[in-house]
Structures are given as structure tokens and as C-alpha cells.
Design a protein around this motif. Structure first.
Motif, PDB file in Angstrom:
ATOM      1  N   PHE A  80       0.798  -1.221   0.000  1.00 46.82           N
ATOM      2  CA  PHE A  80       0.000   0.000   0.000  1.00 46.82           C
ATOM      3  C   PHE A  80       0.837   1.280   0.000  1.00 46.82           C
ATOM      4  O   PHE A  80       0.301   2.343  -0.288  1.00 46.82           O
ATOM      5  N   ARG A  81       2.102   1.205   0.344  1.00 43.33           N
ATOM      6  CA  ARG A  81       2.931   2.399   0.330  1.00 43.33           C
ATOM      7  C   ARG A  81       3.974   2.383  -0.780  1.00 43.33           C
ATOM      8  O   ARG A  81       4.360   3.429  -1.293  1.00 43.33           O
ATOM      9  N   GLN A  82       4.436   1.209  -1.153  1.00 44.48           N
ATOM     10  CA  GLN A  82       5.467   1.115  -2.178  1.00 44.48           C
ATOM     11  C   GLN A  82       4.955   0.518  -3.480  1.00 44.48           C
ATOM     12  O   GLN A  82       5.702   0.481  -4.457  1.00 44.48           O
ATOM     13  N   ASN A  83       3.689   0.036  -3.484  1.00 44.52           N
ATOM     14  CA  ASN A  83       3.099  -0.579  -4.678  1.00 44.52           C
ATOM     15  C   ASN A  83       3.954  -1.735  -5.201  1.00 44.52           C
ATOM     16  O   ASN A  83       4.161  -1.895  -6.401  1.00 44.52           O
ATOM     17  N   LEU A  84       4.461  -2.544  -4.267  1.00 41.87           N
ATOM     18  CA  LEU A  84       5.269  -3.705  -4.610  1.00 41.87           C
ATOM     19  C   LEU A  84       4.525  -4.982  -4.250  1.00 41.87           C
ATOM     20  O   LEU A  84       3.472  -4.949  -3.618  1.00 41.87           O
ATOM     21  N   SER A  85       5.108  -6.103  -4.632  1.00 41.53           N
ATOM     22  CA  SER A  85       4.452  -7.392  -4.422  1.00 41.53           C
ATOM     23  C   SER A  85       4.529  -7.827  -2.963  1.00 41.53           C
ATOM     24  O   SER A  85       5.428  -7.429  -2.214  1.00 41.53           O
ATOM     25  N   TYR A  86       3.549  -8.655  -2.569  1.00 36.05           N
ATOM     26  CA  TYR A  86       3.494  -9.200  -1.220  1.00 36.05           C
ATOM     27  C   TYR A  86       4.341 -10.465  -1.082  1.00 36.05           C
ATOM     28  O   TYR A  86       4.345 -11.095  -0.045  1.00 36.05           O
ATOM     29  N   ARG A  87       5.024 -10.830  -2.131  1.00 35.13           N
ATOM     30  CA  ARG A  87       5.873 -12.021  -2.107  1.00 35.13           C
ATOM     31  C   ARG A  87       7.137 -11.755  -2.905  1.00 35.13           C
ATOM     32  O   ARG A  87       7.300 -10.696  -3.474  1.00 35.13           O
ATOM     33  N   GLY A  88       8.029 -12.730  -2.896  1.00 38.97           N
ATOM     34  CA  GLY A  88       9.274 -12.569  -3.615  1.00 38.97           C
ATOM     35  C   GLY A  88      10.436 -12.277  -2.678  1.00 38.97           C
ATOM     36  O   GLY A  88      10.275 -12.079  -1.471  1.00 38.97           O
ATOM     37  N   PHE A  89      11.639 -12.232  -3.254  1.00 41.59           N
ATOM     38  CA  PHE A  89      12.848 -12.060  -2.463  1.00 41.59           C
ATOM     39  C   PHE A  89      12.863 -10.716  -1.738  1.00 41.59           C
ATOM     40  O   PHE A  89      13.293 -10.613  -0.593  1.00 41.59           O
ATOM     41  N   GLY A  90      12.399  -9.662  -2.420  1.00 39.91           N
ATOM     42  CA  GLY A  90      12.375  -8.345  -1.806  1.00 39.91           C
ATOM     43  C   GLY A  90      11.491  -8.278  -0.580  1.00 39.91           C
ATOM     44  O   GLY A  90      11.780  -7.532   0.364  1.00 39.91           O
ATOM     45  N   PRO A 141      -3.516  -6.056 -12.491  1.00 42.74           N
ATOM     46  CA  PRO A 141      -4.747  -5.337 -12.213  1.00 42.74           C
ATOM     47  C   PRO A 141      -4.742  -3.975 -12.877  1.00 42.74           C
ATOM     48  O   PRO A 141      -3.692  -3.384 -13.136  1.00 42.74           O
ATOM     49  N   ALA A 142      -5.934  -3.430 -13.164  1.00 41.52           N
ATOM     50  CA  ALA A 142      -6.067  -2.154 -13.844  1.00 41.52           C
ATOM     51  C   ALA A 142      -5.735  -0.989 -12.942  1.00 41.52           C
ATOM     52  O   ALA A 142      -5.494   0.117 -13.407  1.00 41.52           O
ATOM     53  N   TYR A 143      -5.747  -1.246 -11.643  1.00 43.85           N
ATOM     54  CA  TYR A 143      -5.501  -0.173 -10.689  1.00 43.85           C
ATOM     55  C   TYR A 143      -4.396  -0.571  -9.727  1.00 43.85           C
ATOM     56  O   TYR A 143      -4.245  -1.732  -9.377  1.00 43.85           O
ATOM     57  N   LEU A 144      -3.639   0.430  -9.283  1.00 44.02           N
ATOM     58  CA  LEU A 144      -2.632   0.204  -8.265  1.00 44.02           C
ATOM     59  C   LEU A 144      -3.296   0.077  -6.909  1.00 44.02           C
ATOM     60  O   LEU A 144      -4.441   0.506  -6.724  1.00 44.02           O
ATOM     61  N   PRO A 145      -2.615  -0.510  -5.900  1.00 45.87           N
ATOM     62  CA  PRO A 145      -3.209  -0.659  -4.569  1.00 45.87           C
ATOM     63  C   PRO A 145      -3.636   0.656  -3.932  1.00 45.87           C
ATOM     64  O   PRO A 145      -4.497   0.668  -3.079  1.00 45.87           O
ATOM     65  N   ASN A 146      -3.025   1.789  -4.333  1.00 45.05           N
ATOM     66  CA  ASN A 146      -3.425   3.068  -3.753  1.00 45.05           C
ATOM     67  C   ASN A 146      -4.629   3.681  -4.441  1.00 45.05           C
ATOM     68  O   ASN A 146      -5.014   4.805  -4.141  1.00 45.05           O
ATOM     69  N   GLY A 147      -5.249   2.953  -5.391  1.00 43.40           N
ATOM     70  CA  GLY A 147      -6.470   3.414  -6.037  1.00 43.40           C
ATOM     71  C   GLY A 147      -6.237   4.156  -7.340  1.00 43.40           C
ATOM     72  O   GLY A 147      -7.197   4.458  -8.053  1.00 43.40           O
ATOM     73  N   GLU A 148      -5.004   4.451  -7.695  1.00 39.57           N
ATOM     74  CA  GLU A 148      -4.716   5.162  -8.925  1.00 39.57           C
ATOM     75  C   GLU A 148      -4.679   4.187 -10.099  1.00 39.57           C
ATOM     76  O   GLU A 148      -4.308   3.032  -9.939  1.00 39.57           O
ATOM     77  N   PRO A 149      -5.078   4.658 -11.309  1.00 39.99           N
ATOM     78  CA  PRO A 149      -5.022   3.771 -12.485  1.00 39.99           C
ATOM     79  C   PRO A 149      -3.594   3.333 -12.761  1.00 39.99           C
ATOM     80  O   PRO A 149      -2.648   4.106 -12.584  1.00 39.99           O
ATOM     81  N   ARG A 150      -3.454   2.083 -13.154  1.00 40.40           N
ATOM     82  CA  ARG A 150      -2.122   1.593 -13.486  1.00 40.40           C
ATOM     83  C   ARG A 150      -1.640   2.249 -14.780  1.00 40.40           C
ATOM     84  O   ARG A 150      -2.377   2.294 -15.760  1.00 40.40           O
TER      85      ARG A 150
END
Length: 406
Positions: A130-140, A333-342
Motif C-alpha cells: 500500500f505504500r510502495q506498490n510492490l508485491s506481497y511475495r518474492g525475495f524483496g 490489475p487495472a488499478y494500483l493498490p493506492n487506487g490510482e489507475p495503473r
């Protein structure tokens, strides 16, 4: 293991008196505390089994059941270590005389530090999404957790290598484990730093989408933990011989595990209760809140709440569950987690330019065949055709649009 005043226990009291300490013998009050906390953890175990059995229930899955189950196991390790370090049981002639193995590795590293890091990992996952618009999984996602685990492992190895008198040593005359103040300071400094980081992360995500907002639960948890840490730190440095005092050792262990249970249930209590007693209605309310927050794009939420509820409840055998923003590479998804269009990708921009350039060479009356690989190439509709669109994921995804002619 006896909880009554045996001759050996009486000798221990007298030896402590000769050394200048007042020792309260291990009694049935210690046994009562052990039974009470064990009963609480037995209830927690049933809750964890139910949680894992119903981990596909979306409100539960959004809490990350595996992390919460691992946190429960860490709390049990912590409790076993407390029985030794806080002097609730006799140590002599048992494995409990290994003060570093149980008191440091089991109690501190696998217990306190691990449960703290798992709670931090949950909060960091929400921060990434929700703050960095990154994935919830992965190495990072796991990198900070791995760094913390590496630091914890180094701490444990150093503790094991240093002499016992510098870290934690067994005192056979008093039958207790003792650690000097420098080691206590390093240990509590590490724990304080961990929870300050947790508090900072949760402050950063205090205003995220309400479907995943745990600001009240985590504010309660952080305040509770800081209160217990303040008491425990003051106790460790003002009364380092507190395991000899029955009131203080009962209070210390009771506060530790009452606090950890309250934190665990503050996070899991509401979805677990509703999964048992209000399964369908709570799921519909939860998905409605998800839709209100604009996150239906990330979870394939249909416009019909009943259809959504039944589909989310059923799940699929090959689906690994309800992961936050879990999409295949070709199903963004068509939208980013913060609600803005991708933002439109470079590939889509080129497709749009090619489409626009090709359309300029056509006359308005000429018929054309839609390009199936172009998500923006919408075919002309005849007057006798009505289009009913059902959004499953991406509103521009042509594979999810069905034409029904009447």
C-alpha cells in the motif's frame, strides 16, 4: 518434579540465605501458573488448527495464517524458556541446566525475537503493497526478515562462543540461571529496537485501505508490548535476582504470556469468531468493504455480492489461496493498490499508436475485423446486439468480455 517443600528445597532456601538472598521456594502457586498458561495455549492450539483448516476463507487468509501459526509456535518456545529462566521449576539433574540452549536459543531467539519478527513481517508486507506498490511475495519481501534472522543467528552464535560467565550460566547452589547486566542490556536493546521498528512500520500504514487496516489492533498491540517491555526492563535491572521472589517471577511470566496472547487474538480474533458463527454474512460484508475500497480489481470481485461470496468461499484446488495482489504476469490489475489507475505499459502504447495509425486509413463505413491481441480494439456493435460486461479482473481484458445477442 516436586512443587512442595522437600528437604532439598529447604536446603536451597538456607543456602540462598547464607549468600545474602531471600529465596521463595517453588510451590503450588508456580504449578497453578504453569497449568493456567498451558490451558490458554491449548485453546490457542485449537484455534490455530481451525485457522489452518479454514485458511482459504478470505478474511482469514488476508491475515496470513501460516505466519500467525508460526507466531503461536514461537510463543510456546518462549513459555518453555520462561519456565527455566524465571525459576518456576527445578533445573538440577535435567536438560534445563543448559541455560544458553534453552534460555537464549529457545526462549529469546526462537521465542521472543521470532514472534516479533513475524509480526513485523506482516506489517512490512502491507507497507510494501500500500505504500510502495510492490508485491506481497518474492525475495524483496523476505529480505528484511532474512537480514533480521541473520543478525539473530549471529547473536546466538556469539552467545554460544563466549564464556558462560559473560552470557548466561547455571548456578548449582541456587539452582537458577543467571546472566550479567551487560548481556541483559544487549538483549533488551535488541528487543526494544525490534518493536520500535514494528511501531514505525505500523505508523506508516495507519491510513491504508480499510479492508486491510489494522491500525487499532496494532496500536493496541504496540502499547501493550511497550508497557510489558518497560516493566520487564525495569525488573531486570532493578531486581536481577527476581527469579528468587515468587511474586515477581509469577508476575513476569504471567504478563509476558497474557500480553502475547492478547496480541495474537487482537489480530485473529474477529475473523476467527465470524468464521465460526457468522461465516456467510461476514464474508459478504468483508467483500463489500473490499469493493468499497476499490480493491475488487485485485481480487476478481464480481459486481454481484452473492456470486462473489460463493466463488471466494469455494476456491479451487490448484489455487494456493487468497494472496494479496497475487496475479500472473499477464494479468496485472487495472488499478494500483493506492487506487490510482495503473500506467499504460510501453507495449500498450505502441499497440494504441499502431491502431490509431491504421484507423486513419480506413473509411468510417468500411467494416473491420477486431484485433484479438489488442485490448483496446473494441469491435463495432450492431444495433441488434446488447453487450453485457462482467468484470473478473482487468476491465480492458477482452477475454473477460462476453457478448450476448438477443
Amino acid at each position: 518434579m516436586s512443587f512442595s517443600l522437600t528437604p532439598e528445597e529447604q536446603n536451597r532456601v538456607e543456602l540462598a540465605s547464607l549468600l545474602g538472598y531471600k529465596l521463595d521456594p517453588i510451590s503450588h502457586k508456580d504449578l497453578a501458573l504453569i497449568i493456567t498458561i498451558s490451558a490458554v495455549y491449548a485453546v490457542d492450539l485449537l484455534a490455530v488448527i481451525f485457522l489452518l483448516a479454514n485458511r482459504r476463507y478470505p478474511p482469514l487468509k488476508s491475515k496470513n495464517p501460516l505466519l500467525m501459526a508460526a507466531a503461536f509456535v514461537s510463543c510456546v518456545f518462549w513459555f518453555i524458556g520462561d519456565l527455566q529462566i524465571n525459576g518456576h521449576v527445578h533445573l538440577r539433574n535435567s536438560i534445563l541446566t543448559d541455560c544458553r540452549g534453552i534460555g537464549v536459543w529457545l526462549r529469546v531467539l526462537l521465542g521472543v525475537c521470532t514472534v516479533s519478527s513475524l509480526i513485523a513481517l506482516r506489517s512490512y508486507g502491507l507497507f510494501r503493497v500500500f505504500r510502495q506498490n510492490l508485491s506481497y511475495r518474492g525475495f524483496g519481501f523476505y529480505l528484511p526478515f532474512l537480514v533480521y534472522c541473520a543478525c539473530t543467528l549471529v547473536y546466538g552464535i556469539v552467545t554460544q562462543v563466549l564464556p558462560a560467565r559473560v552470557t548466561v550460566e547455571y548456578m548449582p547452589m541456587l539452582d537458577v540461571c543467571y546472566c550479567p547486566k551487560p548481556f541483559r542490556a544487549a538483549l533488551y536493546g535488541y528487543i526494544w529496537a525490534t518493536w520500535l521498528i514494528i511501531a514505525l512500520i505500523n505508523w506508516q500504514i495507519r491510513n491504508i485501505k480499510s479492508s486491510f487496516n489494522e491500525s487499532r489492533e496494532m496500536a493496541f498491540s504496540c502499547l501493550l508490548v511497550f508497557a510489558i517491555l518497560t516493566f520487564s526492563t525495569a525488573l531486570q535491572f532493578s531486581r536481577p535476582e527476581y527469579p528468587l521472589d515468587q511474586t515477581l517471577r509469577l508476575l513476569s511470566t504471567g504478563m509476558d504470556h497474557l500480553g502475547t496472547n492478547l496480541v495474537w487474538w487482537a489480530i485473529m480474533g474477529v475473523p476467527l469468531f465470524n468464521c465460526v458463527f457468522n461465516h456467510r454474512k461476514y464474508l459478504e460484508q468483508w467483500t463489500a468493504k473490499l469493493r468499497k475500497d476499490g480493491l475488487q480489481h485485485e481480487y476478481d470481485v464480481k459486481s454481484d455480492s452473492l456470486a462473489t461470496s460463493s466463488r471466494l468461499s469455494a476456491g479451487s484446488e490448484d489455487d494456493d489461496g487468497f494472496f494479496l495482489f497475487d496475479h500472473a504476469p499477464d494479468q496485472q490489475p487495472a488499478y494500483l493498490p493506492n487506487g490510482e489507475p495503473r500506467p499504460i505499459s510501453r507495449k500498450q502504447q505502441l499497440q494504441r499508436q499502431n491502431r490509431q495509425s491504421s484507423q486513419t486509413t480506413r473509411t468510417q463505413a468500411s467494416a473491420r475485423t477486431p484485433n484479438p491481441s489488442d485490448p483496446f480494439d473494441i469491435p463495432p456493435m450492431s444495433p441488434a446486439t446488447t453487450v453485457v460486461t462482467q468484470v473478473l479482473n482487468d476491465p480492458f481484458e477482452r477475454n473477460n468480455t462476453h457478448d450476448i445477442s438477443f
